[in-house]
Design an enzyme around this catalytic site. Structure first.
Site, PDB file in Angstrom:
ATOM      1  N   LYS A   1       4.196 -22.534  -5.480  1.00 58.30           N
ATOM      2  CA  LYS A   1       2.953 -22.874  -6.160  1.00 58.30           C
ATOM      3  C   LYS A   1       1.776 -22.598  -5.231  1.00 58.30           C
ATOM      4  O   LYS A   1       1.850 -22.859  -4.017  1.00 58.30           O
ATOM      5  CB  LYS A   1       2.981 -24.352  -6.564  1.00 58.30           C
ATOM      6  CG  LYS A   1       1.824 -24.818  -7.431  1.00 58.30           C
ATOM      7  CD  LYS A   1       2.063 -26.256  -7.859  1.00 58.30           C
ATOM      8  CE  LYS A   1       0.946 -26.830  -8.709  1.00 58.30           C
ATOM      9  NZ  LYS A   1       1.223 -28.215  -9.136  1.00 58.30           N
TER      10      LYS A   1
ATOM     11  N   SER B   1       0.993 -29.228 -13.676  1.00 60.37           N
ATOM     12  CA  SER B   1       0.189 -28.107 -13.242  1.00 60.37           C
ATOM     13  C   SER B   1       0.985 -26.945 -12.665  1.00 60.37           C
ATOM     14  O   SER B   1       0.455 -25.870 -12.406  1.00 60.37           O
ATOM     15  CB  SER B   1      -0.812 -28.591 -12.187  1.00 60.37           C
ATOM     16  OG  SER B   1      -0.141 -29.158 -11.068  1.00 60.37           O
TER      17      SER B   1
ATOM     18  N   SER C   1       3.719 -32.968 -12.812  1.00 61.81           N
ATOM     19  CA  SER C   1       3.415 -31.538 -12.749  1.00 61.81           C
ATOM     20  C   SER C   1       4.583 -30.647 -12.347  1.00 61.81           C
ATOM     21  O   SER C   1       4.449 -29.425 -12.355  1.00 61.81           O
ATOM     22  CB  SER C   1       2.241 -31.294 -11.796  1.00 61.81           C
ATOM     23  OG  SER C   1       1.053 -31.805 -12.344  1.00 61.81           O
TER      24      SER C   1
END
Length: 477
Positions: free
Chosen positions: A82, A157, A181
């Site tokens: 990420k 996210s 997330s």
């Protein structure tokens, strides 16, 4: 064996083949990068694809394995990161125009541990701006698309990671979870998403985060793979005071264990109060399947959950503090959702912040009491299947709820409480809707009982109706 066959395998299946030199890390990485390039226009799952760096790592891995220097199950395995995890010498944007040119000088601790284990990083993955939301509709880098339905969100996210694992681009992806997330991309993309106990994995190098409750965890194609990745990530970091110096067991030793006689707690309030009917049906089916495996069902009550909304007060204050330097220097570069979500934090009073922490403590105490009565909890991971990318509202129980931006708490309603209490939680696929969108069931255990968590999740996974299901977009689709 074709490249498509290789890319569809799990880490647990592939690792022995790499160790025995049946599979080349170089050829595997070339195939993963080619798939990343092929699907990027469709999924928009990466911010940066690391072609040269990944191939350099792959050649090093192949040479080391040829010398007999095999480092373990992640050696030679392509994974994703990420883009809020610091990578030395590689742009790390946190999904924002504010940090579009930011190049860290040091790697995040989890990046160091994965590199030391021989993992190959094929890219920095797209996410919600500043990891602040549940959709991964990024205003600067574009929306990430769900491989099960391109018009739908992958969750956030850590949406890029969820999409990549589901589409067989990466074998695992590291995401971050402050309110769900990792687990929300897990349920919406039909993969396994883990949020381990707070303090189990170092947060050092996780950029622009909260001071309370953030976690770095893996998204994988199987529970066994989740255990293998956590084995690498877990452990005390002397430079991160949030980590706890407790022993790290062999997580794979818990896989395949019998579940008979374990006690599962089904919350009588909050978690099943606001659900899409297909989600409820799938999760109730999971509970029935566990009962058939010999698990004992007990209803539990969590009355303090009525006040879980108070956690937003401390989160708002944390948010404005972490964003303060960027708001001063790059205010105009913020996307509107993050900007309007962050600014109200400056109006939180000290006494209200303290009350929020007091409520958090009371909720933690309640969960501690409940976990004395049962071995694990079972809940839906998300109240709804993946909303459409263009959806503004979701209707549940006759009421409209915002999908993103201020006041959009419905999607993370069942995941965020476990960030507040710090308990480990994992989502496992448990079926699909009539429209073909994945549904996930969430399991929760006591603190630092990830071994038990994997035991339960692995036992359920073997009887899940999601076995063998694949998304419409991906390798061989």
């Amino acid at each position: 064996m074709s490249n498509s066959d290789l890319l569809r395998m799990t880490i647990a299946e592939l690792a022995p083949k790499i160790q025995n030199k049946e599979v080349s890390p170089v050829e595997l990485t070339e195939a993963a990068l080619a798939e990343a390039d092929r699907l990027q226009p469709t999924l928009n799952s990466f911010i940066t694809i690391l072609h040269e760096q990944a191939m350099g790592q792959a050649r090093e891995s192949e040479a080391a394995i040829s010398r007999g220097e095999y480092r373990g199950p992640l050696h030679g395995i392509p994974i994703g990161l990420k883009d809020n995890l610091a990578t030395a010498g590689i742009t790390t944007t946190v999904g924002s125009k504010v940090l579009a040119d930011h190049v860290p000088e040091e790697d995040a601790e989890v990046v160091v541990r994965c590199r030391d284990a021989g993992a190959i990083f094929i890219g920095k993955e797209n996410l919600e701006e500043f990891a602040a939301g549940a959709t991964s509709n990024n205003p600067h880098y574009g929306a990430v698309h769900n491989p099960w339905g391109l018009a739908h969100i992958p969750g956030g996210s850590s949406g890029g990671g969820g999409a990549n694992v589901a589409a067989s681009v990466t074998f695992a992806s590291l995401g971050t979870d402050l309110g769900g997330s990792v687990r929300l991309p897990g349920t919406f993309c039909g993969v396994v998403g883990l949020k381990q106990s707070y303090g189990r994995v170092s947060q050092r190098g996780l950029m622009v985060t909260s001071f309370n409750g953030d976690h770095i965890g893996p998204m994988t194609r199987s529970v066994a793979d989740s255990a293998l990745v956590l084995q690498v990530l877990a452990g005390n970091d002397p430079l991160d005071p949030s980590t706890v110096p407790v022993p790290v067991p062999d997580y794979t030793a818990y896989l395949g264990k019998n579940l008979k006689g374990l006690k599962m707690g089904i919350p009588s309030n909050h978690y099943f109060d606001m659900l899409d009917s297909e989600v409820e049906s799938a999760v109730r089916g999971s509970i029935a399947a566990l009962a058939e495996l010999g698990v004992v069902l007990r209803e539990v009550s969590l009355p303090m959950m009525e006040y879980i909304g108070a956690m937003r007060i401390s989160a708002m204050a944390d948010g404005v503090v972490t964003h303060e330097p960027f708001l001063k220097s790059h205010r105009e570069d913020y996307g509107p959702d993050v900007f309007y979500r962050t600014i109200p934090g400056q109006f939180v009073l000290g006494k209200d912040y303290s009350k929020s922490l007091r409520v958090q403590r009371l909720i933690q105490e309640e969960y501690a009491q409940v976990m004395q009565q049962v071995d694990f909890l079972v809940t839906p991971t998300a109240p709804v299947p993946a909303p459409r990318i263009d959806a503004q509202y979701i209707k549940i129980n006759g009421e409209d709820h915002r999908v993103r931006g201020p006041g959009s708490g419905l999607v993370s309603r069942n995941t965020s409480p476990f960030n507040a209490v710090g308990l480990p939680a994992i989502t496992v696929p448990c079926g699909v809707t009539h429209a073909g969108l994945p549904i996930g069931v969430q399991f929760i255990t006591g603190p630092f009982e990830e071994g038990l968590l994997f035991q339960v999740a692995d036992g359920y996974e073997k009887v899940s109706p999601s076995q063998g299901l694949r998304p419409a977009v991906g390798v061989g689709a």
